[in-house]
Design a protein around this motif. Structure first.
Motif, mmCIF file in Angstrom:
data_model
loop_
_atom_site.group_PDB
_atom_site.id
_atom_site.type_symbol
_atom_site.label_atom_id
_atom_site.label_comp_id
_atom_site.label_asym_id
_atom_site.label_seq_id
_atom_site.Cartn_x
_atom_site.Cartn_y
_atom_site.Cartn_z
ATOM 1 N N UNK A 163 0.861 -1.160 -0.159
ATOM 2 C CA UNK A 163 -0.008 -0.002 -0.061
ATOM 3 C C UNK A 163 0.831 1.152 0.015
ATOM 4 N N UNK A 164 2.121 1.154 0.626
ATOM 5 C CA UNK A 164 2.976 2.308 0.463
ATOM 6 C C UNK A 164 3.589 2.602 -0.803
ATOM 7 N N UNK A 165 3.788 1.429 -1.579
ATOM 8 C CA UNK A 165 4.240 1.402 -2.972
ATOM 9 C C UNK A 165 3.188 2.188 -3.941
ATOM 10 N N UNK A 166 1.814 1.692 -3.690
ATOM 11 C CA UNK A 166 0.665 2.340 -4.468
ATOM 12 C C UNK A 166 0.492 3.696 -3.961
ATOM 13 N N UNK A 167 0.721 3.972 -2.790
ATOM 14 C CA UNK A 167 0.624 5.467 -2.414
ATOM 15 C C UNK A 167 1.742 6.060 -3.089
ATOM 16 N N UNK A 168 2.917 5.692 -3.229
ATOM 17 C CA UNK A 168 3.947 6.535 -3.864
ATOM 18 C C UNK A 168 3.799 6.763 -5.145
ATOM 19 N N UNK A 169 3.141 5.785 -5.807
ATOM 20 C CA UNK A 169 2.797 6.078 -7.420
ATOM 21 C C UNK A 169 1.569 7.082 -7.497
ATOM 22 N N UNK B 56 -4.095 -1.160 9.150
ATOM 23 C CA UNK B 56 -2.465 -1.333 9.080
ATOM 24 C C UNK B 56 -1.753 -0.219 8.007
ATOM 25 N N UNK B 57 -2.173 -0.858 6.804
ATOM 26 C CA UNK B 57 -1.841 -0.155 5.803
ATOM 27 C C UNK B 57 -1.950 1.604 5.693
ATOM 28 N N UNK B 58 -2.975 1.948 5.972
ATOM 29 C CA UNK B 58 -3.266 3.238 6.299
ATOM 30 C C UNK B 58 -2.250 3.947 7.303
ATOM 31 N N UNK B 59 -2.221 3.293 8.490
ATOM 32 C CA UNK B 59 -1.233 3.939 9.351
ATOM 33 C C UNK B 59 0.092 4.172 8.483
ATOM 34 N N UNK B 60 0.731 2.913 8.065
ATOM 35 C CA UNK B 60 1.860 2.897 7.525
ATOM 36 C C UNK B 60 1.985 4.062 6.434
ATOM 37 N N UNK B 61 0.860 4.301 5.835
ATOM 38 C CA UNK B 61 1.088 5.074 4.744
ATOM 39 C C UNK B 61 0.977 6.428 5.221
ATOM 40 N N UNK B 62 0.361 6.701 6.326
ATOM 41 C CA UNK B 62 0.458 8.142 7.042
ATOM 42 C C UNK B 62 1.776 8.507 7.657
ATOM 43 N N UNK B 63 2.572 7.509 8.033
ATOM 44 C CA UNK B 63 3.681 7.782 8.794
ATOM 45 C C UNK B 63 4.675 7.923 7.386
#
Length: 129
Positions: free
Chosen positions: A39-45, A110-117
């Motif tokens: 989810x962090x990789x998708x957020x980066x894109x 879990x994915x949202x919190x790591x993306x927020x960080x």
């Protein structure tokens, strides 16, 4: 995920004993970590496209594993189990929808919190001149 789901479903619905709890804990932790990093990789894109409405998309992207679990429950019911009848079907799909929704919420948060960080970290490093 497929192999662990098969063993878990066989122990829950097929009356078999599951004895590999250490491997199950390892697979569960690995599932949370992999889902969060994807989810962090998708957020980066998404941020690279300058689309800054990432809040719900990261939650849904990470939580889609719950939908996979629910889809696998249909496969298991029709191809692997010997269940039949209205009562067994409603009991099985009712419980599996609750479990899949719980996985959706757990992995999505879990994915949202790591993306927020991740977002806080990358935007704290931006220099404004």
């Amino acid at each position: 995920i497929y192999i662990e789901l098969h063993y878990i479903f066989a122990s829950m619905w097929g009356h078999q004993i599951y004895t590999l709890f250490g491997i199950l804990l390892f697979a569960f932790i690995l599932l949370i970590i992999v889902t969060s990093f994807i989810s962090v990789a998708l957020l980066y894109f998404q941020l690279a496209r300058e689309d800054h409405r990432w809040w719900w998309s990261t939650f849904i992207n990470a939580g889609m594993t719950g939908l996979f679990i629910y889809g696998y429950s249909f496969f298991y019911y029709f191809h692997r189990s010997g269940m039949s009848g209205m009562l067994q079907s409603s009991f099985y799909f009712g419980y599996m929808s609750i479990i899949s929704y719980a996985f959706f919420l757990m992995l999505g948060s879990a994915g949202f919190h790591l993306c927020l960080l991740f977002t806080k970290h990358i935007y704290s490093r931006v220099k404004c001149d």
